[in-house]
Write a protein that holds these residues in place. Structure first.
Motif, PDB file in Angstrom:
ATOM      1  N   GLU B 196      30.341  37.024  -1.689  1.00  0.00           N
ATOM      2  CA  GLU B 196      30.524  36.952  -3.140  1.00  0.00           C
ATOM      3  C   GLU B 196      30.994  35.561  -3.576  1.00  0.00           C
ATOM      4  OE1 GLU B 196      33.651  39.757  -4.207  1.00  0.00           O
ATOM      5  OE2 GLU B 196      34.650  38.139  -5.293  1.00  0.00           O
ATOM      6  N   THR B 199      27.918  33.157  -3.336  1.00  0.00           N
ATOM      7  CA  THR B 199      26.801  33.378  -4.267  1.00  0.00           C
ATOM      8  C   THR B 199      27.212  33.134  -5.717  1.00  0.00           C
ATOM      9  OG1 THR B 199      27.295  35.751  -4.302  1.00  0.00           O
ATOM     10  CG2 THR B 199      25.588  35.002  -2.769  1.00  0.00           C
ATOM     11  N   ARG B 265      29.593  40.664  -9.953  1.00  0.00           N
ATOM     12  CA  ARG B 265      30.388  40.238  -8.812  1.00  0.00           C
ATOM     13  C   ARG B 265      29.740  39.101  -8.024  1.00  0.00           C
ATOM     14  NH1 ARG B 265      31.820  44.064  -3.595  1.00  0.00           N
ATOM     15  NH2 ARG B 265      33.090  42.529  -2.471  1.00  0.00           N
ATOM     16  N   TYR B 266      28.430  39.206  -7.814  1.00  0.00           N
ATOM     17  CA  TYR B 266      27.781  38.258  -6.913  1.00  0.00           C
ATOM     18  C   TYR B 266      27.041  37.122  -7.625  1.00  0.00           C
ATOM     19  CZ  TYR B 266      28.595  41.673  -3.207  1.00  0.00           C
ATOM     20  OH  TYR B 266      29.178  42.536  -2.319  1.00  0.00           O
TER      21      TYR B 266
END
Lengths: 446, 358
Positions: B196, B199, B265-266
């Protein structure tokens, strides 16, 4: 030479002891003996696995790599006793030790009533109880369960024995015992869309912690969910349904249908296995001094099984809480590492959730069903946008105890006031500083 | 009256579609097909026209609003015993229905160019492209710039990123309504946390670089045709990969199998930027000392995959960049250990009261 440490018990006391010992003495050779489980899990969270709120893996507080990271060897065996400086095991050579920790917890108090040996009657304390109750309520289908390979003992006297899987009916379940485990089982049965009967021998639920006013609210919440709450009645016997399983129960002179009975009438320290050659027993548990050492030098006890010296000089007794087990485990870990440490429990605190009602207690709140030694209390009930009760226990004008339902409180702030002997006026005026409600909840008006 | 605050969660793992059974996968494929059809065909256009919604995007806006209202009702039914949850989800859904559907629709009816006030740069990257700004009325240019560069940092310092991610943003609103039944599927592993961090910050850097290059290109691109062509390509690729594939199609299609906040999140550049500011600000998850029983409800129901229990059982208040402040960890805690607050001093580890005398 590296110290050889053996810990009996894979619960919070045992794990905290192992972590403390390993950090103080990285070269210690630590073995954890457990009959119950391969991995440490949060016992207080078993109800969430049964309800389906979490998977079994979710209630393991640490990564499964913890044991290898700590260099701890695990022994999935039943401990049979202490002989000299060795721990006897069932089906394995005895384990030699330099220091030993008994953190073997407690077992459910067995039901004393005729018919208690029928199928469909059990407890909800161990991992194996979870497995059994899962089968009784949900049969084979359902949420993630602990893998059966984890189950070990077949000894009929063991609380960790594997039991035959139930039929997954539980159409007329009964829960016996008005404490925290009882109400947790009730909640899981409600989540499984059952309408349980709750049999409590006292006049109200959990009198050791709640008074009649407080407990009345809990009973109201239970009844609003369709629970049949039977107060002030005793179980007399269980009746066979003709197949060796329970079919009916006689309660307070009345026969009621019952195809599942969960008995939650307390727990007793696991000390019977130690036998006469074991350490001294007092107050039902393993007697320890303030350094948690038993009557045998180098043998310590912590958690549910240990009777610790009472702060007020009374009889030693077990303190069967998650928090005390955790703290005692840390002290015992230091002692096993050869360091000095003393356990002196500070101000008492605990919390719980009873159905949807938050509960916090701090300090000395005498059991409500017994006469209290010259203490008085002030009680405030709030029934506005928030429903809550707040009770301050007083000795003269000094606040010595706090009992609250419906709101969240920071017990550490209140404990400081109690230790500083603050009076009623101060506590009332400053109570908001101890509030720990979630955001946007209107503050308590009192 | 509720069983526990978390009554709405008690049967999570008893419902196959919430633990990746076949039906969950069918749902995911269904969501994916819907988005592919919407983005790359005109299948929905006739329906939109028949309903008087002009084009397929307004039809999508209408469906999106209805789904969010329905999902908001689901959320209230399951988590409505907390006042924070009630107020938050109501505001978030209302903002979306009004600012992401109704207002743009009305603006175009009045002959204005539509503008989505609830989306800001860098989430909506084109709002800082000079060519976009050039077509907007002055008040909207002022709004976009002020919102992204003044309001955003100030509010985030004071309240954390939640003011946007959990109270305003459409991705958050959809995740907490349509996606709420799958919030527990967020990966809690350390490996997921490492992935995470890489990215989400990569996309953030890409968003900033793309915006800067597009601006350069608009002003000076004529002098260097080769670089200009590259910038056009970059702009196109960013729009396709980040804007369409990640935010739109993948972000929602994976709800039933990976949880609802995968995009946030990512990949979300806005979340990454807000997260960095959040780390410097006053927002934190406060932990009450010594009361944690390590049950794991907080970690299980964290939609951002934060292992909240690891902090709670260590008496440690904390601020994590990814935390969107949904409040669920505090809500589900059976011992009232956690509390979101704006009190600052996030890293303070409160000493336990363990009575050790050495």
């Amino acid at each position: 030479m590296a110290v050889r440490a053996v810990i009996v018990g894979n619960g919070v006391a045992g794990i905290e002891a192992a972590r403390t010992l390993q950090s103080a003495r990285p070269d210690a050779q630590i073995s954890i003996v457990s009959e119950e489980s391969d991995h440490f899990f949060s016992r207080t969270a078993l109800m969430y696995v049964l309800s389906g709120q979490m998977r079994y893996r979710d209630i393991e507080p640490h990564s499964r790599a913890l044991y290898s990271e700590l260099g701890v060897e695990r022994v999935r065996k039943r401990a049979l006793g202490i002989e000299g400086r060795t721990l006897l095991l069932e089906g394995a050579p005895a384990l030699p030790f330099d220091v030993l920790l008994l953190a073997c917890g407690s077992s459910p108090r067995p039901p004393p009533w005729p018919g208690s040996g029928l199928r469909g009657i059990g407890h909800f304390v161990t991992l194996q109880d979870l497995e059994w109750l899962e089968g009784e309520v949900h049969g084979r289908s359902g949420a993630d369960r602990p893998p059966r390979a984890e189950l070990l003992s077949r000894d009929p006297g063991s609380p960790y024995r594997a039991r035959p899987r139930g039929a997954g009916k539980a159409l007329a379940p009964i829960v016996i015992g008005g404490g925290l485990i009882g109400i947790e089982v009730i909640e899981t049965l409600l989540a499984a869309k059952r309408k349980p009967r709750f049999v409590i021998k006292d006049r109200w639920f959990w009198p050791v912690a709640l008074d009649a006013r407080e407990s009345g609210w809990v009973a109201e919440a239970l009844r609003a969910h369709g629970v049949e709450v039977d107060l002030g009645v005793e179980v007399e016997r269980f009746v066979d349904d003709g197949t060796g399983a329970v079919g009916r129960a006689v309660i307070g002179g009345k026969e009621v249908p019952c195809d599942l009975a969960v008995v939650a009438i307390g727990v007793v320290p696991n000390v019977a296995w130690l036998g006469p050659s074991g350490p001294r027993i007092a107050g039902g548990g393993i007697a320890v001094d303030t350094g948690l050492e038993t009557s045998i030098q180098g043998v310590f006890a912590a958690g549910d099984c240990a009777s610790v010296p009472s702060a007020d000089g009374g009889e030693p007794r077990p303190e069967q809480l998650w928090y005390t087990a955790r703290d005692q485990g840390r002290i015992a870990g230091k002692r096993m590492a050869g360091l000095a440490a003393t356990y002196a429990r500070g101000t008492w605190y605990n919390s719980a959730k009873l159905m949807d009602i938050e509960y916090t207690t701090v300090g000395h709140v005498p059991p409500s069903h017994r006469p209290s030694e010259g203490l008085t209390d002030v009680f405030h009930e709030e029934k506005g946008r928030v429903r809550s009760t707040t009770r301050l226990v007083l000795e003269n004008d000094r606040v010595v105890g706090f009992n609250a339902l419906g709101r969240r409180w920071d017990h550490s702030v209140i404990a400081e006031w109690i230790e500083a002997k603050k009076d009623l006026g101060f506590v009332r005026a400053n109570l908001r500083k101890a509030a720990f409600d979630t955001e946007l909840v209107p503050p308590l008006e009192w | 009256m509720y069983l526990q605050a978390q009554e709405g969660l008690m049967s999570t793992y008893r419902q196959g579609w919430r633990r990746r059974d076949v039906f969950a996968w069918i749902l995911a494929i269904g969501f994916l097909s819907f988005y592919l059809t919407l983005y790359y065909t005109d299948f929905f256009t006739p329906f939109a026209v028949a309903l008087g919604l002009r084009n397929k995007w307004y039809l999508y806006g209408a469906i999106y609003s209805l789904v969010m209202i329905g999902g908001g009702a689901y959320y209230l039914k399951h988590h409505g015993s907390s006042r924070y949850n009630r107020v938050r989800i109501t505001v978030n859904v209302a903002v979306q229905v009004l600012l992401a559907f109704t207002l743009p629709f009305v603006m175009t009816m009045l002959g204005e160019k539509e503008h989505y006030f609830s989306y800001l740069w860098p989430l909506k990257i084109e709002y800082m492209y000079p060519q976009t700004l050039a077509t907007l009325p002055v008040y909207m240019v002022a709004y976009s710039i002020a919102a992204s560069f003044v309001v955003m940092p100030i509010l985030t310092i004071r309240y954390g990123k939640r003011w946007y991610c959990s109270w305003i943003c459409g991705c958050g609103a959809l995740a907490n309504t349509l996606g709420d039944p799958w919030r527990h599927l967020a990966d809690k592993s350390d490996r997921a946390w490492s992935v995470e961090k890489v990215t989400v910050h990569t996309v953030m850097v890409l968003a900033v670089v793309t915006t800067a290059l597009v601006a350069w290109n608009w002003r000076w691109g004529g002098s260097m045709p080769a670089l200009s062509a590259f910038v056009f390509k970059l702009q196109e690729v960013y729009g396709f990969v980040v804007g369409a594939i990640l935010a739109g199609i993948v972000g929602v299609a994976v709800y039933p199998v990976l949880g609802a906040r995968i995009w946030c999140r990512y990949f979300c550049p806005m979340a990454a930027m807000l997260g960095l500011i959040q780390k410097l600000g006053r927002f934190r998850v406060a932990v009450k000392p010594d009361m944690c029983i390590s049950c794991g409800n907080c970690s299980t129901y964290c939609e951002m995959g934060i292992d909240v229990r690891a902090y709670a059982q260590n008496n440690q208040s904390f601020t994590r960049a990814s935390c969107v402040g949904c409040g669920m960890c505090a809500h589900v805690c059976p011992r009232g250990v956690l509390k979101l607050d704006n009190g600052g001093a996030a890293s303070a580890k409160r000493p336990g009261r363990l009575p050790i005398v050495d």
